[in-house]
Design an enzyme around this catalytic site. Structure first.
Site, PDB file in Angstrom:
ATOM      1  N   GLY A  81     104.813  13.315  71.999  1.00  0.00           N
ATOM      2  CA  GLY A  81     103.503  12.688  71.926  1.00  0.00           C
ATOM      3  C   GLY A  81     103.555  11.415  71.116  1.00  0.00           C
ATOM      4  O   GLY A  81     104.589  11.051  70.551  1.00  0.00           O
ATOM      5  N   LYS A 103     100.743   0.265  67.703  1.00  0.00           N
ATOM      6  CA  LYS A 103     101.995   0.950  67.417  1.00  0.00           C
ATOM      7  C   LYS A 103     102.315   0.765  65.937  1.00  0.00           C
ATOM      8  O   LYS A 103     102.654  -0.329  65.489  1.00  0.00           O
ATOM      9  CB  LYS A 103     103.124   0.391  68.287  1.00  0.00           C
ATOM     10  CG  LYS A 103     104.362   1.270  68.274  1.00  0.00           C
ATOM     11  CD  LYS A 103     105.312   0.921  69.401  1.00  0.00           C
ATOM     12  CE  LYS A 103     106.521   1.861  69.388  1.00  0.00           C
ATOM     13  NZ  LYS A 103     107.488   1.533  70.455  1.00  0.00           N
ATOM     14  N   ASP A 115     105.173   9.400  58.921  1.00  0.00           N
ATOM     15  CA  ASP A 115     104.008   8.714  58.355  1.00  0.00           C
ATOM     16  C   ASP A 115     103.224   7.924  59.395  1.00  0.00           C
ATOM     17  O   ASP A 115     102.178   7.352  59.096  1.00  0.00           O
ATOM     18  CB  ASP A 115     104.424   7.785  57.208  1.00  0.00           C
ATOM     19  CG  ASP A 115     105.436   6.725  57.623  1.00  0.00           C
ATOM     20  OD1 ASP A 115     105.595   6.479  58.835  1.00  0.00           O
ATOM     21  OD2 ASP A 115     106.068   6.122  56.728  1.00  0.00           O
ATOM     22  N   GLY A 116     103.731   7.866  60.643  1.00  0.00           N
ATOM     23  CA  GLY A 116     103.001   7.183  61.688  1.00  0.00           C
ATOM     24  C   GLY A 116     103.033   5.668  61.588  1.00  0.00           C
ATOM     25  O   GLY A 116     102.301   4.988  62.310  1.00  0.00           O
ATOM     26  N   ARG A 166     100.454  -3.393  71.430  1.00  0.00           N
ATOM     27  CA  ARG A 166     101.110  -3.332  72.741  1.00  0.00           C
ATOM     28  C   ARG A 166     100.078  -3.301  73.855  1.00  0.00           C
ATOM     29  O   ARG A 166      99.050  -2.619  73.753  1.00  0.00           O
ATOM     30  CB  ARG A 166     102.002  -2.101  72.836  1.00  0.00           C
ATOM     31  CG  ARG A 166     102.676  -1.955  74.205  1.00  0.00           C
ATOM     32  CD  ARG A 166     103.792  -0.935  74.199  1.00  0.00           C
ATOM     33  NE  ARG A 166     103.341   0.411  73.909  1.00  0.00           N
ATOM     34  CZ  ARG A 166     104.154   1.412  73.543  1.00  0.00           C
ATOM     35  NH1 ARG A 166     105.449   1.186  73.412  1.00  0.00           N
ATOM     36  NH2 ARG A 166     103.684   2.614  73.315  1.00  0.00           N
ATOM     37  N   ARG A 173     103.961   8.379  81.131  1.00  0.00           N
ATOM     38  CA  ARG A 173     105.425   8.425  81.130  1.00  0.00           C
ATOM     39  C   ARG A 173     105.902   9.591  81.979  1.00  0.00           C
ATOM     40  O   ARG A 173     105.130  10.504  82.300  1.00  0.00           O
ATOM     41  CB  ARG A 173     105.933   8.633  79.687  1.00  0.00           C
ATOM     42  CG  ARG A 173     105.292   7.723  78.657  1.00  0.00           C
ATOM     43  CD  ARG A 173     105.280   8.389  77.265  1.00  0.00           C
ATOM     44  NE  ARG A 173     104.522   7.607  76.293  1.00  0.00           N
ATOM     45  CZ  ARG A 173     105.062   6.774  75.412  1.00  0.00           C
ATOM     46  NH1 ARG A 173     106.365   6.653  75.352  1.00  0.00           N
ATOM     47  NH2 ARG A 173     104.312   6.102  74.576  1.00  0.00           N
ATOM     48  N   ASP A 244     110.753  10.418  77.887  1.00  0.00           N
ATOM     49  CA  ASP A 244     109.466  10.056  77.302  1.00  0.00           C
ATOM     50  C   ASP A 244     109.355   8.557  77.062  1.00  0.00           C
ATOM     51  O   ASP A 244     108.279   8.059  76.683  1.00  0.00           O
ATOM     52  CB  ASP A 244     109.224  10.808  75.988  1.00  0.00           C
ATOM     53  CG  ASP A 244     110.342  10.608  74.987  1.00  0.00           C
ATOM     54  OD1 ASP A 244     111.466  11.060  75.262  1.00  0.00           O
ATOM     55  OD2 ASP A 244     110.109   9.994  73.926  1.00  0.00           O
ATOM     56  N   ASN A 245     110.441   7.815  77.298  1.00  0.00           N
ATOM     57  CA  ASN A 245     110.413   6.359  77.184  1.00  0.00           C
ATOM     58  C   ASN A 245     110.436   5.675  78.547  1.00  0.00           C
ATOM     59  O   ASN A 245     110.685   4.474  78.626  1.00  0.00           O
ATOM     60  CB  ASN A 245     111.608   5.862  76.361  1.00  0.00           C
ATOM     61  CG  ASN A 245     111.551   6.301  74.916  1.00  0.00           C
ATOM     62  OD1 ASN A 245     110.474   6.598  74.397  1.00  0.00           O
ATOM     63  ND2 ASN A 245     112.686   6.359  74.257  1.00  0.00           N
ATOM     64  N   ASP A 254     108.866   1.068  75.329  1.00  0.00           N
ATOM     65  CA  ASP A 254     109.317   1.733  74.104  1.00  0.00           C
ATOM     66  C   ASP A 254     110.673   1.210  73.628  1.00  0.00           C
ATOM     67  O   ASP A 254     111.704   1.869  73.751  1.00  0.00           O
ATOM     68  CB  ASP A 254     109.386   3.258  74.308  1.00  0.00           C
ATOM     69  CG  ASP A 254     108.093   3.931  73.901  1.00  0.00           C
ATOM     70  OD1 ASP A 254     107.168   3.225  73.441  1.00  0.00           O
ATOM     71  OD2 ASP A 254     107.978   5.146  74.040  1.00  0.00           O
TER      72      ASP A 254
END
Length: 483
Positions: A81, A103, A115-116, A166, A173, A244-245, A254
């Protein structure tokens, strides 16, 4: 920025709503007006800066992180995710809508204890490569801006957080379909819901029935093959081709430890985390097919296996055909018969040239650019001086001249080569130098590099040094996935 929320409103079980965390002292590090025009933004305003940095709410924004799974370095991860990307919504532009994603916007339910955040160096690299690939005519997502801050984050050392804004025609995906193919997650109903949404949003010419599903997957296979053909022709290594990319639309997506080839090396590895070379430059075509096979497995509950296999069987044909189209243009092979799309003679000629480049340790981009100085009718090729193996080159060049034939207008032929073979690419050492300057508070090198990359096929004599082969320290830089 006018937003709509089709994904958010129509697929409520496919994401988690989450709001970005503000970053302190936000400021523009980079801006692409070319990308801004896609969503009808005229200038980088203060209000937009505050909104995109999480310091103010953007009108009509929904804010969500998508859930998906994927195969990472060959192993299946059942839940991934958006761990550091928060989608604002779909911005309406003059030619369609684009997802706007922050992003590095902060933690989400899928951050897996992270930490995102994104660090400045990775945010700048993603911005530069997104816009550089677009100017090179490679299918890609885009980047509107990089927003810097003074917020400290820790990776190997303390760095500062940044956000890449982005733009993507879709963030769906391969991994989305892999996640929802499992019975406990509602397959096949959820798969069909996602597939119908994808078709209605991005393939409106198709129907949501068996015939439409077959045509859709056939198109996904073709688009993926064409994207990877572009990568191979331009000398681009993505570095992390996990499922996932992989964009369902066949857009480059990505970006992490990517690299363009400097000295040509078929098995070049650009990712420090890939010592076995799963995603080496030469492996990308095969990995593209492997990823499509994983997507086909996920779609098996709703698309007939014969239809999936028939589409997959077209992958190599599509890839080779498009690669040949691109490489013939690069080499000036303009006399192409309609029945020669998969001509093995041309493949051998192209392969012979790349083998010579590797054997003679030549720069891929600069060597191809030299075709704009070549007189294909001359017995004394201007390329010859670049080669150590003169016998090997002479043998190849004789075959090449026979294939190209008589060129009636050499000047025009050379001009056409310079429209196809770029002079400037985003070499890793150039990106690294720009990043170091930003760390020192100097944005000028970054903006200058961005300016050069906006016109990669033009001569730009004042920027000739940007086309040089890397210094010793910058040859074949291998990057990490750290962000």
């Amino acid at each position: 920025m006018q937003l709509k929320q089709d994904f958010f409103e129509q697929l409520p079980e496919f994401y988690s709503q989450v709001f970005p965390l503000a970053i302190s002292n936000p400021h523009w590090l980079a801006w692409s007006q070319d990308a801004a025009d896609l969503i009808a933004i005229e200038t980088p305003s203060e209000a937009l800066l505050q909104g995109l940095s999480g310091n103010a709410k953007i009108p009509d924004a929904s804010y969500y992180a998508q859930v998906y799974s994927g195969h990472q370095f060959g192993g299946y991860s059942p839940q991934l995710g958006d761990g550091r990307s928060i989608i604002v919504g779909e911005a309406i532009g003059p030619q369609g809508a684009w997802d706007v994603a922050l992003k590095g916007g902060g933690p989400t339910p899928y951050s897996r204890h992270g930490d995102g955040r994104a660090v400045m160096r990775s945010a700048v690299r993603e911005f530069l490569i997104s816009e550089a690939l677009h100017q090179l005519h490679v299918p890609t997502t885009r980047a509107l801006a990089v927003i810097g801050s003074d917020l400290p984050v820790w990776r190997e050392t303390q760095e500062t957080a940044a956000i890449t804004v982005r733009l993507a025609k879709s963030h769906i995906r391969f991994g989305h379909f892999e996640f929802f193919c499992h019975s406990e997650r509602g397959a096949p109903d959820k798969l069909k819901q996602l597939l119908n949404f994808t078709i209605k949003q991005h393939y409106p010419q198709l129907t949501c029935d068996a015939a439409g599903y077959k045509a859709w997957f056939t198109q996904v296979v073709a688009d993926t093959a064409k994207m990877i053909a572009h990568w191979q022709a331009i000398g681009f290594a993505h570095g992390v081709m996990n499922t996932d990319n992989m964009s369902i639309l066949g857009d480059s997506f990505d970006f992490g430890p990517f690299a363009f080839l400097d000295t040509f090396k078929e098995d070049f590895i650009c990712n420090h985390s890939d010592p076995e070379g799963r995603y080496a430059f030469s492996q990308q075509p095969g990995i593209g097919l492997w990823n499509l096979q994983r997507l086909a497995q996920a779609l098996a509950p709703i698309i007939a296996s014969d239809d999936l296999i028939a589409a997959l069987n077209q992958y190599q044909v599509e890839l080779v055909q498009h690669y040949l189209y691109l490489m013939r243009a690069k080499l000036g092979i303009t006399d192409v018969r309609e029945d020669s799309a998969l001509d093995e003679t041309d493949l051998e000629l192209i392969g012979g040239f790349t083998t010579l480049m590797e054997r003679n340790q030549l720069d891929y981009t600069n060597t191809l650019r030299r075709f704009g100085q070549l007189d294909p009718d001359s017995k004394h090729s201007s390329l010859r001086d670049d080669f150590i193996d003169l016998n090997g080159f002479d043998t190849w060049f004789t075959r090449y001249q026979a294939r190209v034939g008589k060129v009636l207008d050499v000047a025009q032929w050379q001009l056409e080569r310079n429209k196809i073979n770029p002079k400037y690419i985003l070499r890793n050492y150039l990106a690294q130098e720009a990043i170091i300057a930003v760390e020192e508070g100097n944005l000028a090198p970054l903006h200058q590099l961005q300016q050069v990359l906006q016109n990669p096929f033009a001569e730009q004599p004042e920027f000739d040094e940007f086309a040089n082969r890397p210094p010793d320290w910058g040859q074949g830089l291998i990057m990490s996935c750290s962000s």
